[in-house]
Design an enzyme around this catalytic site. Sequence first.
Site, short mmCIF file in Angstrom:
data_model
loop_
_atom_site.label_atom_id
_atom_site.label_comp_id
_atom_site.label_asym_id
_atom_site.label_seq_id
_atom_site.Cartn_x
_atom_site.Cartn_y
_atom_site.Cartn_z
N ALA A 187 0.84 -1.20 0.00
CA ALA A 187 0.00 0.00 0.00
C ALA A 187 0.87 1.25 0.00
O ALA A 187 0.64 2.19 -0.77
CB ALA A 187 -0.93 0.00 1.21
N ASP A 188 1.89 1.27 0.86
CA ASP A 188 2.77 2.44 0.93
C ASP A 188 3.48 2.68 -0.39
O ASP A 188 3.57 3.81 -0.87
CB ASP A 188 3.82 2.24 2.02
N SER A 189 4.00 1.62 -0.97
CA SER A 189 4.85 1.87 -2.14
C SER A 189 4.03 2.14 -3.39
O SER A 189 4.47 2.91 -4.25
CB SER A 189 5.87 0.75 -2.34
#
Lengths: 418, 418
Positions: A187-189
């Site tokens: 999700a972050d990347s």
Amino acid sequence: MSPDLLAPPSQTSAGAAPADFKGPLRGLKVIDAGTMIAGPLAATHLADFGADVIKIELPNVGDSMRHWAPIKDDRSLWWKVIGRNKRLITLTLSKPRGQELFKQLVREADIVIENYRPGTFERWGLGYDVLSRINPRLVFVRVSGFGQTGPYAKRGGYGTIAEAFSGIPSFTGFPDRPPTLPGFPMADSVAATFSAMAAMFAVYNRDQGGSGRGQEIDVSLYEPLFRLAEAQVIGFDQLGIVKERQGNRLAEDSPRNTYLTKDGRWVGISASSQKTFERLALAMEKPKLITDPRFRDNASRCTYADPLDAEISAWFAERDFSEIAAIFERADVVAGPVLDIRDIFSDPHYAARGNIVSVPDDDFGEVRMQNVAPRFLGTPGEVRHSGRALGADNREIFIGELGLSEAEFSSLEAEGVI
Amino acid sequence: MSPDLLAPPSQTSAGAAPADFKGPLRGLKVIDAGTMIAGPLAATHLADFGADVIKIELPNVGDSMRHWAPIKDDRSLWWKVIGRNKRLITLTLSKPRGQELFKQLVREADIVIENYRPGTFERWGLGYDVLSRINPRLVFVRVSGFGQTGPYAKRGGYGTIAEAFSGIPSFTGFPDRPPTLPGFPMADSVAATFSAMAAMFAVYNRDQGGSGRGQEIDVSLYEPLFRLAEAQVIGFDQLGIVKERQGNRLAEDSPRNTYLTKDGRWVGISASSQKTFERLALAMEKPKLITDPRFRDNASRCTYADPLDAEISAWFAERDFSEIAAIFERADVVAGPVLDIRDIFSDPHYAARGNIVSVPDDDFGEVRMQNVAPRFLGTPGEVRHSGRALGADNREIFIGELGLSEAEFSSLEAEGVI
């Protein structure tokens, strides 16, 4: 934290002046005012392609990534990747003098990226209304778990939470096991990549679209994943489909699975198109699969995925990977062994593509990490150096570029402003 | 394929002229010469934000996505998402007259995106050397499984193969199960996002960087994922770490897992920071976890993840999800239920963010799909219409914009050029 994390950069520090940066974004000025992964990685994408990224960290403390595993000699190796290619300063944004210095940096910036809880920058008097008055050309990218609006906006948002919220884990993994989360910060990347992309959309609008103005962009961690889960919404809306976990199969493709070789290697195959399936059947010397009415087309193969997988699995179980690879190479069947990092280090294609680069590092001399992606043929990006020591560029930026005197510099250090 | 897929667009067709497009990329001209997912989705990202995307499909056949599940009344629902916001023409690039028309389109284009096997566009006489002579400002994005160079370049590359090759599945999933592939086209859609991002980097370099020239960009399906697997390379290089599958745990975070509630809901938690962990322990009314030396910090909790998970799992198993959600809400503990698409349709945050939009559709009147992401506050993107019929804009583009006569248009149709 080890005290020498706070030491000044060594004389051999691998920094370079922005004038020497290479890549398509040379000349673009970015402030990375984020923390951990999503905001900082968005800035690293830009730094990898030549933008001058100034990263802000809290004095004496530094970004939490500096303490994240894997750790060697008290240094986070992950930090060395996500912190690469950036100029590093310390600045306390909760202090008035820190806010003044931040505003001075904003005057020259094209893009500011932050990923604190919604409301934090406003509390510091650094909302978009304030920053856009200082610099109307500024693009202000706000990354947060749930976005800047809506009932969950004020909740802290971690990648794991966003992944679960996106719907994707509900149909990833095996039906008799929990919904499966990815083994990397997906999700972050992905949100980081959307952030870098969106920032450049806004820069285009400012410069070529004729507006001359930047704008605020609201990126959440869950929405980019939700965007990429292609037919999840329309499939439910039009047909009531609720996607379920089915291991490495896909409801709409067959054969698509991972198969175990005699010598214990897993190999991924996706052969749902008719031509690909027929090549696979012939390569396995099982032409009867092609004429078997159960396997006559992709739709029918999806219905009979169990017996089809049994045929393929049995064939794999009798052969070592090298034998299978040779057979498939001759028959132009595309199959993908699941590589681990050992395999990757010895793979000739990874080597030929230069995917792993050796990078100057202030602590360990040289470290290897993934190269920039993608490959630009005209103005390629590059990894100039790994993530460096806290405040490595304080002197260059505060004295050299913002014009602080030595006395001011020392007193700001003493006050914990920088 | 149903014959009426080939019918001309209906009178109620939901098209709009580029002058009415909204979003930061208004004025940007893009040719989507790709097929299936990676190339076309890159173009959809740009179309979602106002670029004028002209998509090319093979006459009478169309993009393979038109036949991909889920299907309703012989129409692919997935196509309606990936084909949204584009103007659609048919063109046979393997025929000389098709190549001439393509070159005419290229003259005005900012970006061309293709994702055929390396060498295909060169075989058609449409390599970068040719296209850049026609239009030096052109950015040419080439997407392929393994990239344009290296020993595997000529292999067909599917998303599944690229995912396996990236290393990520080797450490995703449960240790006693196969490496786990994601339930959505992760490699394709991440590569698509990198492609759209990179295209805008090159446009920036052309316009603001002062070069005035476009360039060729080589995007593979595996490299974007390899780029995002943050510490995989450096961890092996410096410490010999080979990441392994460990279910929903992470080696470097604890607690991080999914837990099952009494009423059968899975909930993701990531509470590795000390403050978050302590809030969780207090919310569960288990303060002894905080003082237990095994759980005193994240590193130690990683070592003792088994007993810690047992404590948390037992607590979850005794309570329904609604009770847990209320407790966590009061205690400011962030936990993420794994949603499926039913949950998403009734979630108030998804509703408040407008994440699901109702879109005009030529077949079904209106369909619902995911909205554009992210949210621009100045010049937002929008979904104007879903993917339309094959050749829906042939007349507008070939006669209206390229200036073909009615007679030429008819004969090109008859020859299968358009």
